[in-house]
Enzyme design. Structure first.
Site, mmCIF file in Angstrom:
data_model
loop_
_atom_site.group_PDB
_atom_site.id
_atom_site.type_symbol
_atom_site.label_atom_id
_atom_site.label_comp_id
_atom_site.label_asym_id
_atom_site.label_seq_id
_atom_site.Cartn_x
_atom_site.Cartn_y
_atom_site.Cartn_z
ATOM 1 N N ARG A 167 -66.417 110.724 -37.856
ATOM 2 C CA ARG A 167 -66.251 110.554 -39.304
ATOM 3 C C ARG A 167 -66.382 111.877 -40.055
ATOM 4 O O ARG A 167 -66.971 111.962 -41.126
ATOM 5 C CB ARG A 167 -67.278 109.539 -39.848
ATOM 6 N N SER A 216 -66.560 99.767 -43.374
ATOM 7 C CA SER A 216 -67.951 100.016 -42.985
ATOM 8 C C SER A 216 -68.677 100.814 -44.062
ATOM 9 O O SER A 216 -68.172 101.826 -44.548
ATOM 10 C CB SER A 216 -68.002 100.779 -41.666
ATOM 11 N N GLU A 298 -70.993 105.937 -44.921
ATOM 12 C CA GLU A 298 -69.611 106.173 -44.511
ATOM 13 C C GLU A 298 -68.692 106.086 -45.725
ATOM 14 O O GLU A 298 -67.701 106.800 -45.814
ATOM 15 C CB GLU A 298 -69.173 105.167 -43.446
#
Length: 309
Positions: A167, A216, A298
């Site tokens: 990420r 998420s 996130e």
């Protein structure tokens, strides 16, 4: 703010952003620029005074814009950046092309980018955040990207130049990714489409896809995405530590941690950005108190809070 350069695309002052995000929250941007093409974007950035900040925005799928909005120029790519071209095993996708569309078109050509099918958002965001699922990541198939720098320079960067991690990428702040090139493994089109159908069924059975969500909320503490395999243990999954902290279904104002999947935050109808971010911070505190684990967001949070927040 300084006088804006002339453009061929659309430049809108004081543009509310809530309708451009999946969570449907957020205040206005000082300016929203939707360039006609790469040349329009490059020319605009080259002539935009350097003291003016810019924020490249995708389709708003993994984003909370705070209620006070953004004091900058938000750049949102549109139709001039959603082309998908395939030659051999190379897939060239504009940054505004939706991940799901790229996966489907690649499968039609017998190319396996199936992991993109269930990832919300567009290719620009997938590259910037090295999106992935089922054990595959954007970094696994990315060859190069086209980027327009804050000063308007159009450059091509190899995948290794982005230093893609979980990420994460090192794409410069204010740089706008406009196109990505992928090298995809071959596969049987029928098999690839069947796999994506199965992935969608699994997603819809476990995630709140019919509610206002942003994917998420927190990164997995384990440092990698779920693979879907039977040997993929849950101990360091974000949803598991949230459950252990008793925060499945937790609410704050119009925000809720989903009962269906506790790492998904949903807007139940009237949430503010402050509700959503505040609930997320409460979850982080409860998880830390419960397990000693500090969850990392996130979902990107940007902009200014209202003075009343």
């Amino acid at each position: 703010m300084s006088e804006m350069p002339k453009v061929r695309g659309r430049l809108t002052q004081a543009r509310p952003l809530s309708d451009l995000t999946w969570l449907r929250v957020g205040g206005p941007a000082d300016w929203l620029f939707q360039p006609a093409d790469v040349e329009d974007l490059s020319d605009f950035l080259a002539r935009l005074p350097e003291e003016v900040a810019v924020f490249p925005m995708g389709v708003g799928s993994n984003l909370i814009v705070r209620d006070g909005g953004l004091r900058c120029v938000v750049i949102r790519l549109g139709r001039g950046f959603n082309q998908i071209d395939i030659s051999g095993t190379r897939v060239v996708a504009g940054a505004a092309a939706l991940d799901a569309h790229v996966a489907r078109k690649a499968a039609d050509a017998g190319l396996d980018l199936t992991f993109l099918r269930t990832i919300p958002g567009s290719i620009g965001g997938a590259v910037r955040m090295n999106a992935g699922c089922y054990g595959s990541y954007t970094a696994d198939v990315l060859v190069e990207v086209q980027v327009v720098s804050r000063t308007g320079e159009v450059t091509t960067l190899a995948a290794r130049d982005l230093q893609l991690g979980y990420r994460h990428s090192t794409l410069a702040e204010g740089a706008v990714l406009t196109k990505a090139v992928f090298e995809a493994p071959r596969g049987d089109p029928e098999t690839l489409h069947a796999r994506m159908t199965d992935q969608l069924a699994r997603r819809d059975a476990t995630q709140p896809t019919k509610e206002r969500s942003a994917g998420s909320t927190f990164r997995n503490p384990a440092g990698f995405s779920s693979t879907g395999r039977s040997d993929d243990v849950h101990d360091l999954k974000a949803w598991k530590v949230i459950d252990d902290a008793g925060m499945r279904g937790a609410r704050r104002g119009g925000a809720q941690m989903s009962e269906m999947h506790s790492n998904f935050m949903v807007n139940t109808g009237r949430a503010t950005a402050a509700d959503l971010e505040g609930l997320g911070e409460e979850v982080r505190k409860k998880v830390y108190d419960s397990s000693g684990i500090t969850l990392e967001w996130e979902i990107m949070r940007v902009g200014e809070k209202l003075s009343s927040d």
